[in-house]
Scaffold this motif. Structure first.
Motif, PDB file in Angstrom:
ATOM      1  N   THR A 196     -41.655  22.633  -9.821  1.00  0.00           N
ATOM      2  CA  THR A 196     -42.179  23.795  -9.116  1.00  0.00           C
ATOM      3  C   THR A 196     -42.084  23.523  -7.625  1.00  0.00           C
ATOM      4  O   THR A 196     -42.506  22.471  -7.159  1.00  0.00           O
ATOM      5  CB  THR A 196     -43.652  24.054  -9.488  1.00  0.00           C
ATOM      6  OG1 THR A 196     -43.746  24.207 -10.891  1.00  0.00           O
ATOM      7  CG2 THR A 196     -44.181  25.294  -8.815  1.00  0.00           C
TER       8      THR A 196
ATOM      9  N   GLU B 195     -43.726  21.924  -1.118  1.00  0.00           N
ATOM     10  CA  GLU B 195     -44.469  21.041  -2.013  1.00  0.00           C
ATOM     11  C   GLU B 195     -43.717  21.030  -3.337  1.00  0.00           C
ATOM     12  O   GLU B 195     -43.439  22.080  -3.906  1.00  0.00           O
ATOM     13  CB  GLU B 195     -45.868  21.605  -2.204  1.00  0.00           C
ATOM     14  CG  GLU B 195     -46.754  20.799  -3.114  1.00  0.00           C
ATOM     15  CD  GLU B 195     -48.120  21.445  -3.243  1.00  0.00           C
ATOM     16  OE1 GLU B 195     -48.378  22.029  -4.312  1.00  0.00           O
ATOM     17  OE2 GLU B 195     -48.898  21.380  -2.280  1.00  0.00           O
TER      18      GLU B 195
ATOM     19  N   ARG C 154     -43.696  19.848  -7.229  1.00  0.00           N
ATOM     20  CA  ARG C 154     -44.554  19.390  -8.314  1.00  0.00           C
ATOM     21  C   ARG C 154     -43.685  19.211  -9.558  1.00  0.00           C
ATOM     22  O   ARG C 154     -42.927  20.101  -9.923  1.00  0.00           O
ATOM     23  CB  ARG C 154     -45.645  20.403  -8.592  1.00  0.00           C
ATOM     24  CG  ARG C 154     -46.505  20.005  -9.786  1.00  0.00           C
ATOM     25  CD  ARG C 154     -47.661  20.926  -9.981  1.00  0.00           C
ATOM     26  NE  ARG C 154     -48.616  20.624  -8.912  1.00  0.00           N
ATOM     27  CZ  ARG C 154     -49.621  21.420  -8.592  1.00  0.00           C
ATOM     28  NH1 ARG C 154     -49.789  22.552  -9.211  1.00  0.00           N
ATOM     29  NH2 ARG C 154     -50.450  21.082  -7.632  1.00  0.00           N
TER      30      ARG C 154
ATOM     31  N   ILE D 175     -43.892  18.718 -13.483  1.00  0.00           N
ATOM     32  CA  ILE D 175     -44.785  18.833 -14.625  1.00  0.00           C
ATOM     33  C   ILE D 175     -44.053  18.190 -15.792  1.00  0.00           C
ATOM     34  O   ILE D 175     -43.191  18.792 -16.419  1.00  0.00           O
ATOM     35  CB  ILE D 175     -45.149  20.304 -14.908  1.00  0.00           C
ATOM     36  CG1 ILE D 175     -45.763  20.920 -13.652  1.00  0.00           C
ATOM     37  CG2 ILE D 175     -46.100  20.404 -16.094  1.00  0.00           C
ATOM     38  CD1 ILE D 175     -45.955  22.407 -13.706  1.00  0.00           C
TER      39      ILE D 175
END
Length: 95
Positions: free
Chosen positions: A57, A46, A48, A50
């Protein structure tokens, strides 16, 4: 890998280089980091982004348990088996 530095015993940091991979960019995950989080070739991750922190991440996706019909059928008991439901006949179904 250009450099690595341990901040704390559980932390790992490494500098990696983004390289062209088709129309995307790819990075290599150092073996030590992959071993620590339990991923190998073909693992789903996964990603991510930000934006406010300009950070990425990566987190391994949990592996879905594969079920075998024998295992599922062996768990059926008279107590957890539902009763037959009569939906009546709608149209020209053959039952």
């Amino acid at each position: 890998m250009i450099s690595k530095k341990n901040y704390e015993e559980d932390d790992f940091m490494s500098t990696v280089i983004a390289q062209k991979w088709g129309n995307s960019l790819g990075i290599r995950i150092p073996k030590e980091a992959a071993d620590r989080i339990g991923i190998d070739q073909g693992s789903e991750m996964e990603l991510r982004v930000i934006g406010s922190e300009n950070t990425l991440t990566l987190k391994p996706k949990k592996k879905r348990k594969s079920y075998k019909l024998d295992e599922l059928l062996s768990q059926i008991t008279p107590e957890n088996r539902h009763k037959e439901i009569d939906f009546n006949r709608e149209g020209r179904e053959l039952i």
